[in-house]
Design a protein around this motif. Structure first.
Motif, short mmCIF file in Angstrom:
data_model
loop_
_atom_site.label_atom_id
_atom_site.label_comp_id
_atom_site.label_asym_id
_atom_site.label_seq_id
_atom_site.Cartn_x
_atom_site.Cartn_y
_atom_site.Cartn_z
N GLN A 87 0.81 -1.23 0.00
CA GLN A 87 0.00 0.00 0.00
C GLN A 87 0.84 1.27 0.00
OE1 GLN A 87 -2.97 -0.29 3.22
NE2 GLN A 87 -4.46 -0.65 1.58
N PRO A 182 -7.97 2.10 3.13
CA PRO A 182 -9.14 1.50 2.47
C PRO A 182 -8.91 1.11 1.01
CG PRO A 182 -9.43 3.88 2.75
CD PRO A 182 -8.20 3.50 3.51
N GLU A 183 -7.89 1.69 0.34
CA GLU A 183 -7.68 1.43 -1.08
C GLU A 183 -7.03 0.06 -1.29
OE1 GLU A 183 -6.46 4.14 0.47
OE2 GLU A 183 -8.02 5.58 -0.11
N ARG A 184 -7.53 -0.67 -2.26
CA ARG A 184 -6.96 -1.97 -2.61
C ARG A 184 -5.60 -1.78 -3.29
NH1 ARG A 184 -10.25 -5.77 -6.76
NH2 ARG A 184 -9.70 -4.04 -8.13
N PRO A 187 -4.90 -5.52 -7.89
CA PRO A 187 -6.17 -6.06 -8.38
C PRO A 187 -6.51 -7.43 -7.82
CG PRO A 187 -4.87 -5.15 -10.19
CD PRO A 187 -3.98 -5.17 -8.99
N ASP A 188 -5.48 -8.26 -7.56
CA ASP A 188 -5.72 -9.57 -6.99
C ASP A 188 -4.54 -9.96 -6.11
OD1 ASP A 188 -7.08 -11.90 -6.43
OD2 ASP A 188 -6.46 -12.94 -8.25
N LEU A 208 -10.58 -10.03 4.04
CA LEU A 208 -9.83 -9.40 2.95
C LEU A 208 -10.41 -9.78 1.60
CD1 LEU A 208 -6.21 -9.90 4.32
CD2 LEU A 208 -7.29 -7.69 3.86
N GLU A 209 -10.81 -11.03 1.46
CA GLU A 209 -11.43 -11.47 0.20
C GLU A 209 -12.69 -10.67 -0.08
OE1 GLU A 209 -13.79 -15.37 -1.57
OE2 GLU A 209 -13.90 -14.75 0.53
N ARG A 211 -13.61 -7.74 1.16
CA ARG A 211 -13.38 -6.31 1.02
C ARG A 211 -12.82 -5.96 -0.36
NH1 ARG A 211 -12.79 -1.66 4.46
NH2 ARG A 211 -14.00 -2.95 5.88
N TRP A 212 -11.88 -6.78 -0.85
CA TRP A 212 -11.15 -6.43 -2.07
C TRP A 212 -11.31 -7.42 -3.21
CZ3 TRP A 212 -6.28 -4.90 1.18
CH2 TRP A 212 -6.45 -3.59 1.65
N GLN A 213 -12.21 -8.41 -3.06
CA GLN A 213 -12.45 -9.40 -4.11
C GLN A 213 -11.16 -10.12 -4.53
OE1 GLN A 213 -13.97 -5.99 -4.73
NE2 GLN A 213 -15.27 -6.96 -3.19
N TRP A 214 -10.35 -10.47 -3.57
CA TRP A 214 -9.15 -11.24 -3.83
C TRP A 214 -9.47 -12.74 -3.81
CZ3 TRP A 214 -4.98 -8.39 -0.35
CH2 TRP A 214 -4.60 -7.20 -1.01
#
Length: 244
Positions: A87, A182-184, A187-188, A208-209, A211-214
């Motif tokens: 980050q 808060p920012e991802r 992308p993965d 975490l998954e 929140r950020w679609q990981w």
């Protein structure tokens, strides 16, 4: 690609065991660098900062001789350092992120450190008999049977490069205070968690998954030290995920 491997609370590079060799065999052409957090391993004489951000800066300084960009594979508190690193760097410095049984401020406190683990960890920090302490750490963090050879190896590590109480306390405070932006950052990322983890609840990875679609993969039986319990499973997940 240069991979940086980061261990967790009071642990150092030698605690990875055979895992780095298995990684090198599974991913020929990629380089895996075992990096110690301040106060541990080759840095066991150095003071440890009391924030993840300051620990991250110490780690970044220690890898300046390694050409970037980097991929990060990190366990537990090492995962917090990796997340904070991702980050707070220019875009592109971190290419891949593999996080094992880590947590963040997105999770409930009783998930970040399971209530049953607190008294055991407090007793471990105060225990003076090194062999028994290292054996108890293995019993807490691993679900598979741990052989006497591994216990002796961990005892030897602590004798050669002891982690003192000040370092352990500083790391605990840094982990407890850790909060993500808060920012991802990517992308993965690959999140690996253990259903049988008795230290950190697997739902911390799920948070975490969500929140950020990981990408999240959950081992059904392993403990907190997933690289010791089932390193081959980790490698299978990485081989499946990396060609994304």
């Amino acid at each position: 690609m240069h991979w940086i491997l980061l261990r967790g609370l009071t642990r150092e590079q030698s605690h990875w065991g055979a895992f780095p060799r298995l990684l090198a065999d599974a991913f020929p052409g990629q380089q895996f660098h075992l990096v110690d957090l301040p106060g541990t391993g080759v840095h066991f004489n150095d003071p440890c900062p009391e924030s993840i951000a300051a620990i991250r800066e110490k780690v970044r300084h220690s890898v300046e001789h390694i050409p970037g960009p980097y991929s990060l594979l990190a366990l537990s508190m090492g995962g917090m350092v990796a997340l904070d690193w991702a980050q707070h760097v220019p875009a592109g410095e971190i290419q891949n992120l593999v996080l094992i049984n880590t947590s963040s401020g997105f999770s409930r406190p009783w998930h970040r450190m399971r209530p049953g683990a607190w008294p055991r960890i407090a007793r471990l920090l105060c225990r003076r008999e090194l062999f028994d302490r290292e054996a108890d750490i293995l019993r807490l963090s691993c679900n598979r049977p741990v052989g006497l050879d591994t216990m002796k190896h961990w005892y030897s590590i602590q004798r050669q490069r002891p982690v003192n109480f000040r370092t352990a306390w500083a790391q605990l405070k840094a982990a407890a205070r850790f909060r993500l932006q808060p920012e991802r950052p990517l992308p993965d990322a690959l999140l690996l968690a253990s259903k049988g983890d008795r230290v950190v609840h697997w739902k911390c990875s799920e948070a975490l998954e969500q929140r950020w679609q990981w990408t999240l993969k959950v081992h059904p039986t392993a403990g907190h030290d997933l690289p010791l319990d089932d390193p081959e499973w980790i490698i299978r997940q990485m081989k499946s995920w990396l060609p994304r």
